[in-house]
Design a protein around this motif. Sequence first.
Motif, PDB file in Angstrom:
ATOM      1  N   PRO A  84       0.835  -1.199   0.000  1.00 55.91           N
ATOM      2  CA  PRO A  84       0.000   0.000   0.000  1.00 55.91           C
ATOM      3  C   PRO A  84       0.870   1.250   0.000  1.00 55.91           C
ATOM      4  O   PRO A  84       1.842   1.339   0.764  1.00 55.91           O
ATOM      5  N   VAL A  85       0.534   2.201  -0.846  1.00 57.93           N
ATOM      6  CA  VAL A  85       1.327   3.421  -0.977  1.00 57.93           C
ATOM      7  C   VAL A  85       0.393   4.620  -1.035  1.00 57.93           C
ATOM      8  O   VAL A  85      -0.675   4.554  -1.660  1.00 57.93           O
ATOM      9  N   ARG A  86       0.792   5.698  -0.404  1.00 59.59           N
ATOM     10  CA  ARG A  86       0.039   6.950  -0.480  1.00 59.59           C
ATOM     11  C   ARG A  86       0.988   8.085  -0.815  1.00 59.59           C
ATOM     12  O   ARG A  86       2.085   8.178  -0.278  1.00 59.59           O
ATOM     13  N   GLN A  87       0.551   8.950  -1.731  1.00 58.92           N
ATOM     14  CA  GLN A  87       1.319  10.132  -2.113  1.00 58.92           C
ATOM     15  C   GLN A  87       0.853  11.341  -1.314  1.00 58.92           C
ATOM     16  O   GLN A  87      -0.344  11.560  -1.148  1.00 58.92           O
ATOM     17  N   VAL A  88       1.800  12.110  -0.808  1.00 59.92           N
ATOM     18  CA  VAL A  88       1.501  13.387  -0.165  1.00 59.92           C
ATOM     19  C   VAL A  88       2.088  14.490  -1.028  1.00 59.92           C
ATOM     20  O   VAL A  88       3.297  14.493  -1.290  1.00 59.92           O
ATOM     21  N   LEU A  89       1.271  15.396  -1.486  1.00 58.75           N
ATOM     22  CA  LEU A  89       1.731  16.543  -2.254  1.00 58.75           C
ATOM     23  C   LEU A  89       1.847  17.734  -1.302  1.00 58.75           C
ATOM     24  O   LEU A  89       0.857  18.155  -0.713  1.00 58.75           O
ATOM     25  N   THR A  90       3.053  18.262  -1.152  1.00 55.54           N
ATOM     26  CA  THR A  90       3.295  19.300  -0.152  1.00 55.54           C
ATOM     27  C   THR A  90       3.018  20.705  -0.659  1.00 55.54           C
ATOM     28  O   THR A  90       3.122  21.659   0.103  1.00 55.54           O
ATOM     29  N   ASP A  91       2.714  20.844  -1.945  1.00 56.69           N
ATOM     30  CA  ASP A  91       2.374  22.146  -2.521  1.00 56.69           C
ATOM     31  C   ASP A  91       3.478  23.170  -2.270  1.00 56.69           C
ATOM     32  O   ASP A  91       3.222  24.302  -1.869  1.00 56.69           O
ATOM     33  N   GLU A  97       6.183  17.286   8.345  1.00 57.79           N
ATOM     34  CA  GLU A  97       6.150  17.505   9.786  1.00 57.79           C
ATOM     35  C   GLU A  97       5.311  16.413  10.435  1.00 57.79           C
ATOM     36  O   GLU A  97       4.547  15.715   9.768  1.00 57.79           O
ATOM     37  N   ALA A  98       5.448  16.275  11.745  1.00 57.59           N
ATOM     38  CA  ALA A  98       4.762  15.206  12.470  1.00 57.59           C
ATOM     39  C   ALA A  98       3.251  15.304  12.327  1.00 57.59           C
ATOM     40  O   ALA A  98       2.563  14.296  12.187  1.00 57.59           O
ATOM     41  N   ARG A  99       2.707  16.522  12.344  1.00 61.29           N
ATOM     42  CA  ARG A  99       1.247  16.641  12.259  1.00 61.29           C
ATOM     43  C   ARG A  99       0.736  16.270  10.870  1.00 61.29           C
ATOM     44  O   ARG A  99      -0.378  15.769  10.707  1.00 61.29           O
ATOM     45  N   GLN A 100       1.555  16.524   9.835  1.00 64.16           N
ATOM     46  CA  GLN A 100       1.174  16.067   8.499  1.00 64.16           C
ATOM     47  C   GLN A 100       1.117  14.549   8.459  1.00 64.16           C
ATOM     48  O   GLN A 100       0.165  13.965   7.932  1.00 64.16           O
ATOM     49  N   LEU A 101       2.150  13.926   8.994  1.00 65.71           N
ATOM     50  CA  LEU A 101       2.205  12.470   8.966  1.00 65.71           C
ATOM     51  C   LEU A 101       1.010  11.875   9.689  1.00 65.71           C
ATOM     52  O   LEU A 101       0.342  10.980   9.171  1.00 65.71           O
ATOM     53  N   ARG A 102       0.720  12.369  10.881  1.00 62.48           N
ATOM     54  CA  ARG A 102      -0.432  11.858  11.624  1.00 62.48           C
ATOM     55  C   ARG A 102      -1.717  12.025  10.822  1.00 62.48           C
ATOM     56  O   ARG A 102      -2.534  11.105  10.725  1.00 62.48           O
ATOM     57  N   GLY A 103      -1.907  13.188  10.238  1.00 60.44           N
ATOM     58  CA  GLY A 103      -3.132  13.445   9.490  1.00 60.44           C
ATOM     59  C   GLY A 103      -3.303  12.531   8.295  1.00 60.44           C
ATOM     60  O   GLY A 103      -4.406  12.066   7.999  1.00 60.44           O
ATOM     61  N   HIS A 104      -2.208  12.238   7.603  1.00 66.83           N
ATOM     62  CA  HIS A 104      -2.311  11.411   6.410  1.00 66.83           C
ATOM     63  C   HIS A 104      -2.396   9.922   6.717  1.00 66.83           C
ATOM     64  O   HIS A 104      -2.805   9.131   5.864  1.00 66.83           O
ATOM     65  N   LEU A 105      -2.019   9.529   7.928  1.00 66.06           N
ATOM     66  CA  LEU A 105      -2.132   8.123   8.309  1.00 66.06           C
ATOM     67  C   LEU A 105      -3.523   7.769   8.817  1.00 66.06           C
ATOM     68  O   LEU A 105      -3.938   6.617   8.737  1.00 66.06           O
ATOM     69  N   THR A 106      -4.222   8.751   9.352  1.00 67.75           N
ATOM     70  CA  THR A 106      -5.536   8.499   9.940  1.00 67.75           C
ATOM     71  C   THR A 106      -6.497   7.906   8.912  1.00 67.75           C
ATOM     72  O   THR A 106      -6.738   8.486   7.859  1.00 67.75           O
ATOM     73  N   GLY A 107      -7.009   6.715   9.222  1.00 65.04           N
ATOM     74  CA  GLY A 107      -7.975   6.068   8.357  1.00 65.04           C
ATOM     75  C   GLY A 107      -7.372   5.402   7.136  1.00 65.04           C
ATOM     76  O   GLY A 107      -8.113   4.847   6.316  1.00 65.04           O
ATOM     77  N   PRO A 239       0.214  23.270   7.008  1.00 61.34           N
ATOM     78  CA  PRO A 239      -1.095  23.306   7.656  1.00 61.34           C
ATOM     79  C   PRO A 239      -1.557  21.908   8.009  1.00 61.34           C
ATOM     80  O   PRO A 239      -1.089  20.923   7.438  1.00 61.34           O
ATOM     81  N   GLU A 240      -2.451  21.833   8.966  1.00 60.98           N
ATOM     82  CA  GLU A 240      -3.012  20.542   9.367  1.00 60.98           C
ATOM     83  C   GLU A 240      -3.810  19.946   8.218  1.00 60.98           C
ATOM     84  O   GLU A 240      -4.692  20.588   7.661  1.00 60.98           O
ATOM     85  N   PRO A 241      -3.495  18.732   7.760  1.00 63.06           N
ATOM     86  CA  PRO A 241      -4.283  18.119   6.687  1.00 63.06           C
ATOM     87  C   PRO A 241      -5.670  17.745   7.192  1.00 63.06           C
ATOM     88  O   PRO A 241      -5.853  17.439   8.368  1.00 63.06           O
ATOM     89  N   SER A 242      -6.632  17.770   6.310  1.00 60.64           N
ATOM     90  CA  SER A 242      -7.996  17.409   6.687  1.00 60.64           C
ATOM     91  C   SER A 242      -8.494  16.319   5.761  1.00 60.64           C
ATOM     92  O   SER A 242      -7.930  16.062   4.701  1.00 60.64           O
ATOM     93  N   ALA A 243      -9.579  15.681   6.151  1.00 66.16           N
ATOM     94  CA  ALA A 243     -10.162  14.622   5.327  1.00 66.16           C
ATOM     95  C   ALA A 243     -10.573  15.160   3.964  1.00 66.16           C
ATOM     96  O   ALA A 243     -10.482  14.478   2.952  1.00 66.16           O
TER      97      ALA A 243
END
Length: 265
Positions: A84-91, A97-107, A239-243
């Motif tokens: 399983p792989v997920r892409q994060v685009l940082t714009d 940052e740690a809060r980005q990682l947590r947000g993108h792992l949730t769910g 910024p904090e990622p959101s769903a």
Amino acid sequence: MCRSADVKQAVLAHNDDLARALRAELDGRGVAVVNLLSSPGSGKTELLGRVLARAVERGVPVAALTADLATENDATRLARSGAPVRQVLTDGLCHLEARQLRGHLTGWLPEDTAVLFVENVGNLVCPASYDLGETLRIVLMAVTEGEDKPLKYPTAFGSAHLVVATKTDLAAAAGFDEDTFRANVQRVNPGVETVRTCARTGDGVDTLLDRVLAARASGPAHRPPLAPHPHSHNHGHAPEPSAADAPAGTPDHAPHTRPQPASAP
């Protein structure tokens, strides 16, 4: 000037608090997080793809999150491994940052994951001072980059739990002096291990995976303290990622089936 430095230190301190909490949470779930740092063009993605594929073959449940300023190219390449792989685009942001990682792992992170590989944004400056809650920090460098790279980027190499030399099949052509390279690594990070790898031939892939699994078995590593964040760095924080952001900013490349975990990784 002092005010700017104080703000940066506050941002880093907040990140460290979040990273400690995330590390404890994931360690409690039996998930080892591997933070991969390197400059662009080091061969990090190709090597990670080989490691992921080998883990799948060995029945180790792994996943990967890869960060880039733009495009989903790396996630598409890594997904060929079957993990399983997920892409994060940082714009445009130059680090995770740690809060980005947590947000993108949730769910998203599968419950049976043993190792999560995080391919950080490709540079050795911005990501070096941000703890992501990792179990293991690996800094990679291609032999074509020069033996003095560790001396030029002591924050990154000095905070590594493991240093990886990549593209070793090109060492002779590049005139790479491995002894000097290893000596320079030891100058900034005494005692750290260096592993030689070649994604093209597969050399070192199993060794690298074994080091990761050993770190998971022993629990969170006692990581060296991060060097002070450079005062010249002024790229802000994420910024904090959101769903709501996930479909556009975190494309999911997870396969439909997952390997069964090995009885004794």
